[in-house]
Motif scaffolding. Structure first.
Motif, PDB file in Angstrom:
ATOM      1  N   ASN A 138      39.730  28.747  32.621  1.00  0.00           N
ATOM      2  CA  ASN A 138      39.709  29.959  31.850  1.00  0.00           C
ATOM      3  C   ASN A 138      40.487  31.074  32.643  1.00  0.00           C
ATOM      4  O   ASN A 138      39.961  31.582  33.641  1.00  0.00           O
ATOM      5  N   VAL A 139      41.925  31.189  32.398  1.00  0.00           N
ATOM      6  CA  VAL A 139      42.565  32.197  33.310  1.00  0.00           C
ATOM      7  C   VAL A 139      42.227  33.494  32.938  1.00  0.00           C
ATOM      8  O   VAL A 139      42.421  34.287  34.005  1.00  0.00           O
ATOM      9  N   GLY A 140      42.021  33.806  31.794  1.00  0.00           N
ATOM     10  CA  GLY A 140      41.412  35.410  31.684  1.00  0.00           C
ATOM     11  C   GLY A 140      40.339  35.650  32.451  1.00  0.00           C
ATOM     12  O   GLY A 140      39.968  36.704  33.072  1.00  0.00           O
ATOM     13  N   ARG A 141      39.274  34.648  32.493  1.00  0.00           N
ATOM     14  CA  ARG A 141      38.038  34.837  33.324  1.00  0.00           C
ATOM     15  C   ARG A 141      38.208  34.967  34.770  1.00  0.00           C
ATOM     16  O   ARG A 141      37.594  35.720  35.591  1.00  0.00           O
ATOM     17  N   LEU A 142      39.330  34.066  35.096  1.00  0.00           N
ATOM     18  CA  LEU A 142      39.356  33.898  36.561  1.00  0.00           C
ATOM     19  C   LEU A 142      40.176  35.244  36.985  1.00  0.00           C
ATOM     20  O   LEU A 142      39.876  35.710  38.168  1.00  0.00           O
ATOM     21  N   GLU A 143      40.939  35.852  36.204  1.00  0.00           N
ATOM     22  CA  GLU A 143      41.488  37.062  36.761  1.00  0.00           C
ATOM     23  C   GLU A 143      40.595  38.268  36.663  1.00  0.00           C
ATOM     24  O   GLU A 143      40.694  38.965  37.546  1.00  0.00           O
ATOM     25  N   ARG A 144      39.723  38.140  35.593  1.00  0.00           N
ATOM     26  CA  ARG A 144      38.705  39.249  35.816  1.00  0.00           C
ATOM     27  C   ARG A 144      37.960  39.069  37.172  1.00  0.00           C
ATOM     28  O   ARG A 144      37.494  39.910  37.653  1.00  0.00           O
ATOM     29  N   PHE A 145      37.317  37.849  37.296  1.00  0.00           N
ATOM     30  CA  PHE A 145      36.652  37.388  38.753  1.00  0.00           C
ATOM     31  C   PHE A 145      37.386  37.905  39.977  1.00  0.00           C
ATOM     32  O   PHE A 145      36.846  38.741  40.626  1.00  0.00           O
ATOM     33  N   LEU A 146      38.714  37.721  40.016  1.00  0.00           N
ATOM     34  CA  LEU A 146      39.477  38.244  41.070  1.00  0.00           C
ATOM     35  C   LEU A 146      39.732  39.678  40.992  1.00  0.00           C
ATOM     36  O   LEU A 146      39.556  40.234  42.272  1.00  0.00           O
ATOM     37  N   SER A 147      39.751  40.206  40.010  1.00  0.00           N
ATOM     38  CA  SER A 147      39.777  41.707  40.138  1.00  0.00           C
ATOM     39  C   SER A 147      38.699  42.269  40.538  1.00  0.00           C
ATOM     40  O   SER A 147      38.536  43.131  41.330  1.00  0.00           O
ATOM     41  N   LEU A 148      37.380  41.752  40.332  1.00  0.00           N
ATOM     42  CA  LEU A 148      36.124  42.154  40.457  1.00  0.00           C
ATOM     43  C   LEU A 148      35.885  42.102  42.034  1.00  0.00           C
ATOM     44  O   LEU A 148      35.469  42.964  42.733  1.00  0.00           O
ATOM     45  N   VAL A 149      36.500  41.045  42.623  1.00  0.00           N
ATOM     46  CA  VAL A 149      36.315  40.950  44.065  1.00  0.00           C
ATOM     47  C   VAL A 149      37.015  41.780  44.850  1.00  0.00           C
ATOM     48  O   VAL A 149      36.663  42.392  45.963  1.00  0.00           O
ATOM     49  N   VAL A 180      47.671  31.610  38.629  1.00  0.00           N
ATOM     50  CA  VAL A 180      47.155  32.720  38.038  1.00  0.00           C
ATOM     51  C   VAL A 180      46.632  33.361  39.540  1.00  0.00           C
ATOM     52  O   VAL A 180      46.107  34.782  39.469  1.00  0.00           O
ATOM     53  N   ALA A 181      46.424  32.733  40.746  1.00  0.00           N
ATOM     54  CA  ALA A 181      45.871  33.396  41.901  1.00  0.00           C
ATOM     55  C   ALA A 181      46.895  33.024  42.851  1.00  0.00           C
ATOM     56  O   ALA A 181      46.690  32.390  43.877  1.00  0.00           O
ATOM     57  N   PRO A 182      48.078  33.631  42.805  1.00  0.00           N
ATOM     58  CA  PRO A 182      49.178  33.426  43.968  1.00  0.00           C
ATOM     59  C   PRO A 182      48.752  33.984  45.027  1.00  0.00           C
ATOM     60  O   PRO A 182      48.086  35.288  45.175  1.00  0.00           O
TER      61      PRO A 182
END
Length: 370
Positions: A138-149, A180-182
């Protein structure tokens, strides 16, 4: 006389991540206290108290009046899993006298207008974001998790779990995660077959603190057990809709055989991005870099002339959906920041009204109760 522990050449708490930064913070707390203090790390938090790991093992500890007062003023200040704390004895009871300065936190944004942020874990070096290969990603969820970290000051690492269940789709899944996580380290792992476990275990260096972040069913518990080579965490069954059942309902501190520390937190159902755009911008570093090349500093990346972002979209170098997600998360972060500012203003107004009311009451009593 206060206990000083500034010599960190060999400290009993080294396996828990003891460092010169923590040592200096503890020494400062010791100098400020009239009681002898002992350092420890919170292994589990509960209402009004904590379980703290000291050199002799885990001990239950109540929170001192000062710590309780700070937590009432700001719930995010309450001791949480991973916190370094200073303890003192009060009769037969251990008391958390102070929470030492944090570094690297995982903070969940308060949802309600008047709610406070919740610190899920403290003093975190790296967060392993787990995405199940058979469920996404889920790319949207992954981007949220990355932003949080990124917003909390830790380093994100991604694990594509349950690799054996993806079949021929695995390369496509991994490619999507990397897009999504370059620039972020990605491990493809399987707790069932052992794929990728050795490389991940080598990455979890002694004295480092890790948090596994992901939804229920992402395979976090199975992954920890597989890397550890023994059952440290309970694992749960997967429901018919491929969503997991919560096997972790509280937060705790686990010591890995290789010397790393894992903070076990429950699966996260909802993540709102923190009220700062820094985490979002680091997650979308490719978009942010393009935005810095626009002709106008206040470019909205719509139809403005000289917009490098739109030029990249038109040239096929930037996916339009990624740009839209960046805009959406930035707007959300700004709304959350405004909501937090409004809550602080409301609290300051309430405190001012309380102080005014108390002042009037004192004045009335001085005048003889008239």
């Amino acid at each position: 006389m206060n206990i000083r522990v500034s010599d960190t050449s060999s400290h009993p708490l080294d396996p828990l991540g003891w460092s010169p930064r923590v040592s200096a913070a503890f020494d400062a707390a010791s100098r400020a206290s009239e009681h002898p203090l002992v350092p420890g790390r919170v292994s589990a938090a509960r209402r009004g108290g904590s379980v703290v790991r000291v050199s002799g093992g885990d001990v239950p500890a109540d929170h001192s009046p000062a710590v309780l007062r700070d937590a009432r003023a700001d719930p995010a200040a309450a001791p949480c899993t991973g916190d370094w704390v200073a303890l003192r004895r009060s009769g037969d009871t251990w008391l958390v006298e102070a929470v030492l300065e944090r570094s690297g936190t995982l903070v969940r944004q308060g949802i309600a207008k008047d709610s406070h942020d919740q610190v899920l874990a403290a003093n975190v070096d790296r967060v392993l974001i787990c995405e199940a290969a058979d469920q996404g990603p889920n790319v949207g969820r992954l981007e949220r998790f990355l932003s949080l970290v990124w917003a909390g000051g830790a380093e994100p690492v991604v694990a594509v779990t349950k690799a054996e269940l993806a079949g021929d789709r695995l390369p496509e899944v991994v490619e999507l995660v990397r897009s999504v996580a370059p620039g972020i380290e990605v491990h493809v792992v399987s707790a069932h077959t052992g794929q990728g476990l050795e490389g991940l275990a080598e990455r979890m260096a002694p004295g480092t603190t890790w948090v596994l972040l992901g939804t229920s069913g992402a395979g976090k518990s199975s992954l920890v057990n597989a890397v550890a080579g023994r059952d440290l965490m309970d694992t749960g069954e997967i429901r018919g809709d491929k969503r997991g059942r919560h096997t972790t309902t509280h937060r705790q501190l686990l010591s890995m055989p290789g010397g790393a520390v894992v903070l076990d937190i429950p699966g996260v159902r909802r993540i709102d991005v923190p009220g700062e755009t820094e985490g979002v911008d680091r997650t979308f570093a490719d978009v942010t870099d393009l935005a810095g090349r626009c002709r106008f500093r206040d470019c909205a990346h719509g139809g403005e002339p000289g917009c490098a972002v739109r030029a990249a979209v038109d040239a096929g170098e930037l996916d339009l959906s990624r740009l839209e997600r960046w805009n959406r998360l930035r707007r959300e972060a700004e709304r959350n920041r405004a909501r937090g500012d409004a809550r602080l203003r409301s609290e300051q107004t309430r405190k001012w009204k309380t102080a005014t009311r108390e002042g009037r009451e004192r004045g009335r009593l001085k005048r003889g109760g008239r």
